[in-house]
Write a protein that holds these residues in place. Structure first.
Motif, PDB file in Angstrom:
ATOM      1  N   TYR A 122      34.026   4.788 -21.299  1.00 17.32           N
ATOM      2  CA  TYR A 122      33.895   3.360 -21.903  1.00 17.32           C
ATOM      3  C   TYR A 122      34.746   3.193 -23.063  1.00 17.32           C
ATOM      4  O   TYR A 122      34.563   2.047 -23.701  1.00 17.32           O
ATOM      5  CB  TYR A 122      32.251   3.172 -22.495  1.00 17.32           C
ATOM      6  N   LEU A 123      35.451   4.040 -23.366  1.00 19.82           N
ATOM      7  CA  LEU A 123      36.640   4.070 -24.427  1.00 19.82           C
ATOM      8  C   LEU A 123      37.616   2.691 -24.064  1.00 19.82           C
ATOM      9  O   LEU A 123      38.027   2.684 -23.092  1.00 19.82           O
ATOM     10  CB  LEU A 123      37.151   5.127 -24.887  1.00 19.82           C
ATOM     11  N   ARG A 124      37.933   1.798 -25.040  1.00 20.28           N
ATOM     12  CA  ARG A 124      38.634   0.737 -24.834  1.00 20.28           C
ATOM     13  C   ARG A 124      39.837   0.725 -25.619  1.00 20.28           C
ATOM     14  O   ARG A 124      41.215   0.500 -25.038  1.00 20.28           O
ATOM     15  CB  ARG A 124      37.698  -0.655 -24.948  1.00 20.28           C
ATOM     16  N   GLU A 125      39.751   1.213 -26.636  1.00 19.73           N
ATOM     17  CA  GLU A 125      40.793   1.188 -27.808  1.00 19.73           C
ATOM     18  C   GLU A 125      40.699   2.327 -29.095  1.00 19.73           C
ATOM     19  O   GLU A 125      39.442   2.260 -29.297  1.00 19.73           O
ATOM     20  CB  GLU A 125      41.231  -0.147 -28.449  1.00 19.73           C
ATOM     21  N   GLN A 126      41.640   2.861 -29.479  1.00 13.01           N
ATOM     22  CA  GLN A 126      41.630   3.413 -30.972  1.00 13.01           C
ATOM     23  C   GLN A 126      42.800   3.163 -31.649  1.00 13.01           C
ATOM     24  O   GLN A 126      43.849   3.127 -31.087  1.00 13.01           O
ATOM     25  CB  GLN A 126      41.603   5.078 -30.586  1.00 13.01           C
ATOM     26  N   GLU A 127      42.453   2.735 -32.947  1.00  8.57           N
ATOM     27  CA  GLU A 127      43.494   2.404 -33.688  1.00  8.57           C
ATOM     28  C   GLU A 127      43.203   3.054 -35.059  1.00  8.57           C
ATOM     29  O   GLU A 127      42.190   2.758 -35.664  1.00  8.57           O
ATOM     30  CB  GLU A 127      43.362   0.786 -33.874  1.00  8.57           C
ATOM     31  N   GLY A 128      43.953   4.072 -35.332  1.00  6.76           N
ATOM     32  CA  GLY A 128      43.856   4.704 -36.741  1.00  6.76           C
ATOM     33  C   GLY A 128      42.476   5.119 -36.684  1.00  6.76           C
ATOM     34  O   GLY A 128      42.187   6.277 -35.551  1.00  6.76           O
ATOM     35  N   ARG A 129      41.602   5.001 -37.527  1.00  3.80           N
ATOM     36  CA  ARG A 129      40.248   5.809 -37.445  1.00  3.80           C
ATOM     37  C   ARG A 129      39.006   5.422 -36.860  1.00  3.80           C
ATOM     38  O   ARG A 129      38.011   5.641 -36.973  1.00  3.80           O
ATOM     39  CB  ARG A 129      39.748   6.175 -38.905  1.00  3.80           C
TER      40      ARG A 129
ATOM     41  N   PRO B  68      39.267  -2.182 -49.386  1.00  6.64           N
ATOM     42  CA  PRO B  68      38.517  -1.841 -48.273  1.00  6.64           C
ATOM     43  C   PRO B  68      38.789  -0.565 -47.520  1.00  6.64           C
ATOM     44  O   PRO B  68      39.688   0.070 -47.601  1.00  6.64           O
ATOM     45  CB  PRO B  68      38.566  -2.890 -47.327  1.00  6.64           C
ATOM     46  N   GLN B  69      37.627  -0.040 -46.903  1.00  7.64           N
ATOM     47  CA  GLN B  69      37.797   1.439 -46.312  1.00  7.64           C
ATOM     48  C   GLN B  69      38.403   1.276 -45.223  1.00  7.64           C
ATOM     49  O   GLN B  69      39.043   2.094 -44.542  1.00  7.64           O
ATOM     50  CB  GLN B  69      36.395   2.047 -46.328  1.00  7.64           C
ATOM     51  N   GLN B  70      38.333   0.217 -44.515  1.00  4.30           N
ATOM     52  CA  GLN B  70      38.978   0.037 -43.121  1.00  4.30           C
ATOM     53  C   GLN B  70      40.374  -0.671 -43.289  1.00  4.30           C
ATOM     54  O   GLN B  70      40.602  -1.487 -44.184  1.00  4.30           O
ATOM     55  CB  GLN B  70      38.333  -0.768 -42.199  1.00  4.30           C
ATOM     56  N   THR B  71      41.427  -0.171 -42.659  1.00  2.00           N
ATOM     57  CA  THR B  71      42.974  -0.562 -42.643  1.00  2.00           C
ATOM     58  C   THR B  71      42.871  -2.212 -41.998  1.00  2.00           C
ATOM     59  O   THR B  71      42.009  -2.566 -41.340  1.00  2.00           O
ATOM     60  CB  THR B  71      44.064   0.238 -42.211  1.00  2.00           C
ATOM     61  N   PHE B  72      43.903  -2.870 -42.340  1.00  2.99           N
ATOM     62  CA  PHE B  72      44.013  -4.205 -41.523  1.00  2.99           C
ATOM     63  C   PHE B  72      44.044  -4.039 -40.033  1.00  2.99           C
ATOM     64  O   PHE B  72      43.584  -4.815 -39.548  1.00  2.99           O
ATOM     65  CB  PHE B  72      45.036  -4.935 -42.083  1.00  2.99           C
ATOM     66  N   LYS B  73      44.779  -3.125 -39.473  1.00  2.00           N
ATOM     67  CA  LYS B  73      44.826  -2.706 -38.169  1.00  2.00           C
ATOM     68  C   LYS B  73      43.565  -2.312 -37.692  1.00  2.00           C
ATOM     69  O   LYS B  73      43.152  -2.787 -36.565  1.00  2.00           O
ATOM     70  CB  LYS B  73      45.911  -1.518 -37.857  1.00  2.00           C
ATOM     71  N   GLU B  74      42.821  -1.515 -38.443  1.00  2.00           N
ATOM     72  CA  GLU B  74      41.481  -1.251 -38.126  1.00  2.00           C
ATOM     73  C   GLU B  74      40.566  -2.371 -38.000  1.00  2.00           C
ATOM     74  O   GLU B  74      39.825  -2.565 -37.100  1.00  2.00           O
ATOM     75  CB  GLU B  74      40.850  -0.101 -38.874  1.00  2.00           C
ATOM     76  N   ILE B  75      40.653  -3.401 -38.953  1.00  2.00           N
ATOM     77  CA  ILE B  75      39.653  -4.447 -38.847  1.00  2.00           C
ATOM     78  C   ILE B  75      40.001  -5.446 -37.643  1.00  2.00           C
ATOM     79  O   ILE B  75      39.205  -6.005 -37.125  1.00  2.00           O
ATOM     80  CB  ILE B  75      39.804  -5.272 -40.409  1.00  2.00           C
ATOM     81  N   SER B  76      41.487  -5.398 -37.601  1.00  2.00           N
ATOM     82  CA  SER B  76      41.925  -6.187 -36.441  1.00  2.00           C
ATOM     83  C   SER B  76      41.205  -5.799 -34.889  1.00  2.00           C
ATOM     84  O   SER B  76      41.141  -6.686 -34.085  1.00  2.00           O
ATOM     85  CB  SER B  76      43.459  -6.133 -36.382  1.00  2.00           C
ATOM     86  N   VAL B  77      41.026  -4.578 -34.611  1.00  2.00           N
ATOM     87  CA  VAL B  77      40.171  -4.249 -33.689  1.00  2.00           C
ATOM     88  C   VAL B  77      39.000  -4.894 -33.480  1.00  2.00           C
ATOM     89  O   VAL B  77      38.677  -5.510 -32.211  1.00  2.00           O
ATOM     90  CB  VAL B  77      40.145  -2.694 -33.469  1.00  2.00           C
ATOM     91  N   SER B  78      38.103  -5.074 -34.378  1.00  2.00           N
ATOM     92  CA  SER B  78      36.957  -5.752 -34.213  1.00  2.00           C
ATOM     93  C   SER B  78      36.971  -7.185 -34.355  1.00  2.00           C
ATOM     94  O   SER B  78      36.411  -8.057 -33.675  1.00  2.00           O
ATOM     95  CB  SER B  78      36.062  -5.278 -35.504  1.00  2.00           C
ATOM     96  N   LEU B  79      38.038  -7.630 -34.849  1.00  2.00           N
ATOM     97  CA  LEU B  79      38.121  -9.068 -35.077  1.00  2.00           C
ATOM     98  C   LEU B  79      38.803  -9.581 -33.742  1.00  2.00           C
ATOM     99  O   LEU B  79      38.273 -10.845 -33.297  1.00  2.00           O
ATOM    100  CB  LEU B  79      39.489  -9.275 -36.203  1.00  2.00           C
ATOM    101  N   LYS B  80      39.261  -8.835 -32.822  1.00  2.00           N
ATOM    102  CA  LYS B  80      39.560  -9.477 -31.607  1.00  2.00           C
ATOM    103  C   LYS B  80      38.386  -9.776 -30.796  1.00  2.00           C
ATOM    104  O   LYS B  80      38.447 -10.595 -29.929  1.00  2.00           O
ATOM    105  CB  LYS B  80      40.477  -8.633 -31.069  1.00  2.00           C
ATOM    106  N   ILE B  81      37.625  -8.882 -30.916  1.00  2.00           N
ATOM    107  CA  ILE B  81      36.245  -9.078 -30.133  1.00  2.00           C
ATOM    108  C   ILE B  81      35.514 -10.403 -30.672  1.00  2.00           C
ATOM    109  O   ILE B  81      34.751 -10.972 -30.080  1.00  2.00           O
ATOM    110  CB  ILE B  81      35.484  -7.762 -30.188  1.00  2.00           C
ATOM    111  N   LEU B  82      35.395 -10.185 -32.103  1.00  2.00           N
ATOM    112  CA  LEU B  82      34.566 -11.535 -32.902  1.00  2.00           C
ATOM    113  C   LEU B  82      35.265 -12.497 -32.343  1.00  2.00           C
ATOM    114  O   LEU B  82      34.413 -13.738 -32.241  1.00  2.00           O
ATOM    115  CB  LEU B  82      34.755 -11.197 -34.213  1.00  2.00           C
ATOM    116  N   GLU B  83      36.670 -12.678 -32.384  1.00  2.00           N
ATOM    117  CA  GLU B  83      37.178 -14.017 -31.908  1.00  2.00           C
ATOM    118  C   GLU B  83      36.652 -14.580 -30.536  1.00  2.00           C
ATOM    119  O   GLU B  83      36.554 -15.818 -30.316  1.00  2.00           O
ATOM    120  CB  GLU B  83      38.591 -13.956 -32.013  1.00  2.00           C
TER     121      GLU B  83
END
Length: 287
Positions: free
Chosen positions: A261-268, A84-99
């Motif tokens: 409005y920026l809340r977080e940046q992880e990697g890219r 995948p083009q997103q790393t595990f840590k990058e995916i985890s940023v969106s996952l927290k909100i989806l949860e």
């Protein structure tokens, strides 16, 4: 979303498989816990019979099945040889909100090998993909026909980025309205009508292509995502922009989604939380 740029040097296949198993376990436990709570709240507390009738249905244990979409996702990623083009840590940023928000309305700019993952993580919600390449839509839909995707035409080029960034500061681009009726050159007006009518809870900008001068770039996608978020009836929208290590994604996300409005940046990847501006007409475009 597509494999259109150099991939990360490490393979996330095993991590993603484990990730999905953990997510499925979480769903099963949550479902079972909710069911138990319902039973406890609705059933009077009585003394349990010493010899319950085995034919009594109330004593039959419940069986929670894995949803077909989640089972399909497990098989898909267990047999996929593409990183995948997103790393595990990058995916985890969106996952927290989806949860927190799932099932919800999730709009994704880009269709790719990770699209089934986003749909599965938003199980029970609506996940829609917007893609620039018609032939790519056909390829993905042939393998995963359950995905909801639409073709989008972009009339910009990466070489126009500086000019469009100046245009974005004009009054017509700072006015909050339905993108279909916006006078701003950056607003995408040719999307299916229902895309504009839905209040999106999450928007992911991971397309269109933007890694060479002749590519359409993500200027309009970023602007339109921010405009949709501000124009929703009420509440707030979480907007994610991937590839912020590139100039266009970096500058346009900061200018149009606003550093306030920026809340977080992880990697890219950057995560912005944008509130509705319709409930407060005097709210500035950026805080």
């Amino acid at each position: 979303m597509r494999a259109n740029k150099p991939q990360s040097p490490f393979n996330l296949k095993i991590i993603l498989i484990c990730f999905f198993f953990l997510f499925l376990l979480f769903l099963i436990l949550r479902s079972t816990f909710s069911y138990s709570q319902q039973q406890n709240n609705s059933t009077p507390h009585t003394e349990t019979p010493t010899n319950p009738n085995p034919k009594d249905c109330s004593f039959i244990p419940t069986c929670t099945k894995i949803a077909p979409s989640l089972a399909h996702a497990l098989v898909h990623y267990a047999t996929l040889n593409i990183t995948p083009q997103q790393t595990f840590k990058e995916i985890s940023v969106s996952l927290k909100i989806l949860e927190k928000k799932s099932p919800c309305n999730f709009l994704v700019f880009g269709l790719g090998h990770d699209s089934l993952m986003w749909t599965s993580l938003n199980h029970g919600g609506r996940t829609v993909f917007l893609e620039e390449d018609k032939s790519w839509i056909q390829q993905i839909n042939a393998r995963i026909p359950s995905l909801e995707s639409y073709h989008v035409n972009y009339d910009t080029k990466v070489t126009q980025a500086d000019e469009l960034l100046e245009i974005s500061e004009r009054e017509e681009c700072r006015t909050v309205s339905d993108p279909r009726f916006s006078k701003c050159q950056l607003a995408l007006k040719g999307l299916p009508s229902e895309i504009y009518d839905i209040d999106w809870d999450l928007i992911m900008v991971d397309a269109p292509t933007g890694y060479f001068d002749g590519a359409p770039g993500r200027m309009s996608a970023i602007y339109t995502a921010g405009l949709m978020a501000r124009n929703r009836e009420n509440g707030e929208t979480d907007v994610f922009v991937h590839d912020v290590d590139r100039v266009v994604e970096d500058k346009f996300s900061k200018a149009l989604l606003c550093q306030g409005y920026l809340r977080e940046q992880e990697g890219r990847i950057r995560h912005f939380t944008i509130p509705s501006h319709r409930t407060r007409s005097a709210r500035p475009f950026c805080p």
